[in-house]
Design a protein around this motif. Structure first.
Motif, PDB file in Angstrom:
ATOM      1  N   ALA A 102      16.426   3.417  56.134  1.00 19.45           N
ATOM      2  CA  ALA A 102      15.838   3.814  57.425  1.00 19.45           C
ATOM      3  C   ALA A 102      14.928   2.704  57.971  1.00 19.45           C
ATOM      4  CB  ALA A 102      15.055   5.111  57.276  1.00 19.45           C
ATOM      5  N   VAL A 103      14.184   2.044  57.095  1.00 17.63           N
ATOM      6  CA  VAL A 103      13.273   0.995  57.578  1.00 17.63           C
ATOM      7  C   VAL A 103      14.026  -0.261  58.012  1.00 17.63           C
ATOM      8  CG1 VAL A 103      11.295   1.785  56.220  1.00 17.63           C
ATOM      9  CG2 VAL A 103      12.776   0.007  55.275  1.00 17.63           C
ATOM     10  N   GLN A 104      15.281  -0.373  57.579  1.00 16.13           N
ATOM     11  CA  GLN A 104      16.094  -1.507  58.028  1.00 16.13           C
ATOM     12  C   GLN A 104      16.942  -1.144  59.236  1.00 16.13           C
ATOM     13  OE1 GLN A 104      18.074  -3.791  54.694  1.00 16.13           O
ATOM     14  NE2 GLN A 104      17.464  -1.997  53.532  1.00 16.13           N
ATOM     15  N   GLY A 105      16.899   0.131  59.625  1.00 21.88           N
ATOM     16  CA  GLY A 105      17.731   0.586  60.741  1.00 21.88           C
ATOM     17  C   GLY A 105      19.204   0.556  60.388  1.00 21.88           C
ATOM     18  N   ARG A 106      19.509   0.732  59.089  1.00 17.14           N
ATOM     19  CA  ARG A 106      20.904   0.639  58.634  1.00 17.14           C
ATOM     20  C   ARG A 106      21.522   2.004  58.385  1.00 17.14           C
ATOM     21  NH1 ARG A 106      21.175  -3.036  53.449  1.00 17.14           N
ATOM     22  NH2 ARG A 106      23.298  -2.223  53.473  1.00 17.14           N
ATOM     23  N   SER A 107      22.814   2.099  58.636  1.00 21.32           N
ATOM     24  CA  SER A 107      23.556   3.309  58.306  1.00 21.32           C
ATOM     25  C   SER A 107      24.060   3.204  56.869  1.00 21.32           C
ATOM     26  CB  SER A 107      24.749   3.460  59.250  1.00 21.32           C
ATOM     27  OG  SER A 107      24.286   3.515  60.578  1.00 21.32           O
ATOM     28  N   ILE A 108      24.454   4.338  56.282  1.00 17.49           N
ATOM     29  CA  ILE A 108      25.004   4.346  54.922  1.00 17.49           C
ATOM     30  C   ILE A 108      26.424   4.898  54.990  1.00 17.49           C
ATOM     31  CG2 ILE A 108      24.768   5.285  52.581  1.00 17.49           C
ATOM     32  CD1 ILE A 108      21.753   5.503  53.074  1.00 17.49           C
ATOM     33  N   SER A 109      27.379   4.102  54.522  1.00 16.56           N
ATOM     34  CA  SER A 109      28.777   4.545  54.592  1.00 16.56           C
ATOM     35  C   SER A 109      29.088   5.509  53.451  1.00 16.56           C
ATOM     36  CB  SER A 109      29.716   3.339  54.541  1.00 16.56           C
ATOM     37  OG  SER A 109      29.629   2.751  53.267  1.00 16.56           O
ATOM     38  N   GLN A 110      30.255   6.147  53.517  1.00 12.66           N
ATOM     39  CA  GLN A 110      30.650   7.109  52.482  1.00 12.66           C
ATOM     40  C   GLN A 110      31.451   6.374  51.411  1.00 12.66           C
ATOM     41  OE1 GLN A 110      32.219   9.662  55.750  1.00 12.66           O
ATOM     42  NE2 GLN A 110      31.555  11.265  54.375  1.00 12.66           N
ATOM     43  N   PHE A 111      30.763   5.917  50.374  1.00 12.84           N
ATOM     44  CA  PHE A 111      31.439   5.092  49.371  1.00 12.84           C
ATOM     45  C   PHE A 111      31.569   5.785  48.016  1.00 12.84           C
ATOM     46  CE2 PHE A 111      26.951   4.058  49.471  1.00 12.84           C
ATOM     47  CZ  PHE A 111      26.614   4.187  48.140  1.00 12.84           C
ATOM     48  N   THR A 112      31.166   7.074  47.934  1.00 13.96           N
ATOM     49  CA  THR A 112      31.394   7.819  46.682  1.00 13.96           C
ATOM     50  C   THR A 112      32.121   9.127  47.014  1.00 13.96           C
ATOM     51  OG1 THR A 112      29.366   9.126  46.811  1.00 13.96           O
ATOM     52  CG2 THR A 112      29.187   7.001  45.698  1.00 13.96           C
ATOM     53  N   ASP A 113      32.743   9.733  46.027  1.00 13.57           N
ATOM     54  CA  ASP A 113      33.413  11.020  46.230  1.00 13.57           C
ATOM     55  C   ASP A 113      32.405  12.092  46.668  1.00 13.57           C
ATOM     56  OD1 ASP A 113      35.738   9.803  45.545  1.00 13.57           O
ATOM     57  OD2 ASP A 113      35.950  10.748  43.580  1.00 13.57           O
ATOM     58  N   GLU A 114      31.189  11.997  46.109  1.00 11.30           N
ATOM     59  CA  GLU A 114      30.125  12.949  46.481  1.00 11.30           C
ATOM     60  C   GLU A 114      29.828  12.902  47.976  1.00 11.30           C
ATOM     61  OE1 GLU A 114      26.827  11.379  44.203  1.00 11.30           O
ATOM     62  OE2 GLU A 114      26.421  13.389  43.456  1.00 11.30           O
TER      63      GLU A 114
END
Ligand SMILES: [Zn+2]
Length: 213
Positions: A102-114
């Protein structure tokens, strides 16, 4: 259902799971029958909230019950319920590993089955907006389109959704664990290998429609 106790118990659960710091963060639940929204009060410690402190509102922000001032992020909660009819629980917290992104303004992709099974889409990060403003409410609703169950608020925290409170907690736990894994992967200078969109879509459909006892 006793929505006031859901709010109280969820506050205690947030502390137990280490999902936030001090009084930061806020929780709401919607009664899907009456449409009323139950929210945590502003600036109270989670372990001090009683039933009388829970604020009950209609979707337009009119207080129906409760003497306390509702959370400063009320507008954000209501904006989410307005745009997402299937969502009945919202948890906003400031968890450490999610904050790294959040502090980098970055999104998180879906890289695990969870993540594919619980998050319903890439975890988008909003543009910066001041806390408690209409602009932040709009940015958050925009970062939670379609089936997305979690987003990051720029330089601030995370928002996690569920059709029920237990599902919102699942979202919150998976998001924080994912951010932690990503941080560890990136600490070695590497990147997650990733999962194809086709497989992500398959797992989401399975988790939403077919998984169960
Ligand atoms: Zn916050």
């Amino acid at each position: 259902m006793d929505y006031k106790s859901i709010i109280i118990n969820s506050g205690l659960e947030i502390i137990k799971r280490g999902l936030t710091v001090e009084t930061w963060g806020n929780i709401s639940v919607r009664d899907s029958e009456s449409g009323l929204v139950y929210l945590t009060p502003s600036a109270m410690k989670y372990d001090e909230i009683t039933e009388d402190d829970v604020v009950v509102m209609d979707i337009d922000g009119n207080i129906v019950e409760g003497k306390r001032k509702p959370t400063i992020e009320t507008g954000m909660h209501l904006a989410i319920y307005k745009s997402r009819p299937e969502i009945n629980a919202v948890i906003h917290t400031h968890p450490i590993y999610s904050m790294v992104y959040a502090v980098q303004g970055r999104s998180i992709s879906q890289f695990t089955d969870e993540t594919a099974q619980a998050l319903g889409g890439e975890v988008l990060c909003t543009k910066y907006a001041l806390p408690g403003t209409d602009e932040m409410a709009k940015e958050v609703a925009k970062a939670l389109p379609e089936t997305h169950r979690a987003c990051l608020i720029h330089s601030h925290g995370a928002v996690c959704l569920g059709r029920s409170m237990s599902e919102a907690f699942k979202t919150a736990t998976v998001l924080e664990a994912t951010a932690r894994v990503l941080q560890l992967v990136e600490a070695t200078g590497a990147k997650p290998a990733g999962i194809s969109q086709e497989n992500i879509d398959y797992m989401w459909d399975f988790a939403q429609n077919k998984y169960g006892r």
